[in-house]
Each structure stands twice: as structure tokens, then as C-alpha cells.
Design an enzyme around this catalytic site. Structure first.
Site: not given
Length: 191
Positions: A68-69
Site C-alpha cells: 500500500a502507499d
């Protein structure tokens, strides 16, 4: 059971998965968050999340990996983590009294399947005084946060309005992530 791995060092993402009673281990990807070409915010978070998940899946190919970012975008300009006090102050002054978008990209991968998506939430700040900004920066909280604030911490008192999923701002859109994990047979533990 196939191991489920969170490809992140984020304590917030870890806490959200624990809150959802998902069993996982953590293995941080060694991906540099630099891209050769500029991308729009939605494409950028998808690309970075995919790179993180892929890097860890390459090390542990018999696993299910979540990368995730999260980024903050103001008028299509990406605001990353501030490198110093001056940058933190500049970002907070820019966001003061304005609306900005927070994007979180999620990539869940196994050797047989891939689900990648992003969520966008719009956040509006109250106008901030120089003293409020200075005191917040002195707290140290802005320095490992995109956009120089943590909504789940002291930064909460800047927020006038949210349109979208709160957890997207924290770093993992929980409801959509749990639904995607079900496609990989990863479910919350029952007590």
C-alpha cells in the site's frame, strides 16, 4: 494455510489489519519510492503499491502480499513526507483553509491473482495560524507523514471536513481491503 504478508513498515496499516482481526506477518519491501516519470496521483499510488507487493512476493512467492502507499495531493501536486521543519511548515501553510485529496493505493498479490485499487478522500482544513503550525511541527508528528500531518494524531484538530473514507487517510481503506482479501480466502478471525 497460505501466509499473508503486509509489505509495509507502517504502524498504522499494521494496527488497522490487527483491528480487523486478520492474521499476517510483516516484511518490508526494499522499493525506493522514486519513479522515472511523473504520474497523476491515482496512478502513482497504484504503481507504488504494486511495486511494494511485487518486491515482497518475489522474496516469498508462496504467499499473499498486500502493498500500500498513501499520498497527499493539492491541486495535482503530490506532497510527500517533509524532509525538514521548513518543508513541513510550507506544506501546512499550503493546506491551511484549503481542500486536498488523499489517495491510498492497495495491491494484493499472489502468484495466481492480483487485485489493485485506490481510494480517494477529500480533506478540508480550517485556516491555521502560524502559531498552530509552529506548535504542531514542534511536536515532531509531521515528519514521517505525507502532507505533514497525521489525522489520527494531533493533526486531527486541523480537519474541518472529510468527504470519503477516513481510513484511506490513515493509510488503508479497511472495508474495501477486507472485501478484496476475501477474494484470496483471507478473512478476519472469528472468536
Amino acid at each position: 494455510m497460505i501466509p499473508f504478508i503486509l509489505a509495509s513498515s507502517s504502524p498504522r496499516r499494521k494496527q488497522l489489519l490487527e483491528q480487523m482481526r486478520v492474521s499476517f506477518e510483516t516484511l518490508v519491501s526494499d522499493v525506493e519510492e522514486e519513479l522515472a516519470r511523473p504520474l497523476p496521483p491515482d496512478e502513482l499510488v497504484l504503481e507504488l503499491a504494486s511495486q511494494k507487493a511485487t518486491a515482497v512476493l518475489n522474496k516469498r512467492p508462496d504467499s499473499i502480499v498486500l502493498g500500500a502507499d498513501t499520498i497527499v495531493s493539492y491541486e495535482q501536486e503530490v506532497l510527500g513526507k517533509p524532509r525538514n521543519k521548513k518543508e513541513a511548515i510550507q506544506m501546512l501553510k499550503l493546506l491551511s483553509g484549503q481542500s486536498h485529496d488523499v489517495f491510498t493505493g492497495v495491491s494484493i498479490r499472489s502468484k495466481h491473482k492480483q487485485i489493485t485499487f485506490f481510494q480517494k478522500t477529500t480533506v478540508t482544513f480550517y485556516p491555521l495560524t502560524d502559531d498552530e503550525i509552529e506548535n504542531y511541527v514542534k511536536s515532531g508528528e509531521p515528519f514521517d507523514k505525507a502532507g505533514s500531518y497525521a489525522i489520527q494524531g494531533l493533526g486531527a484538530y486541523f480537519v474541518k471536513e472529510i468527504r470519503g473514507d477516513y481510513f484511506t487517510i490513515v493509510g488503508l481503506p479497511v472495508a474495501k481491503t477486507i472485501r478484496a482479501l476475501a477474494e484470496f480466502q483471507v478473512y478476519p478471525k472469528q472468536h
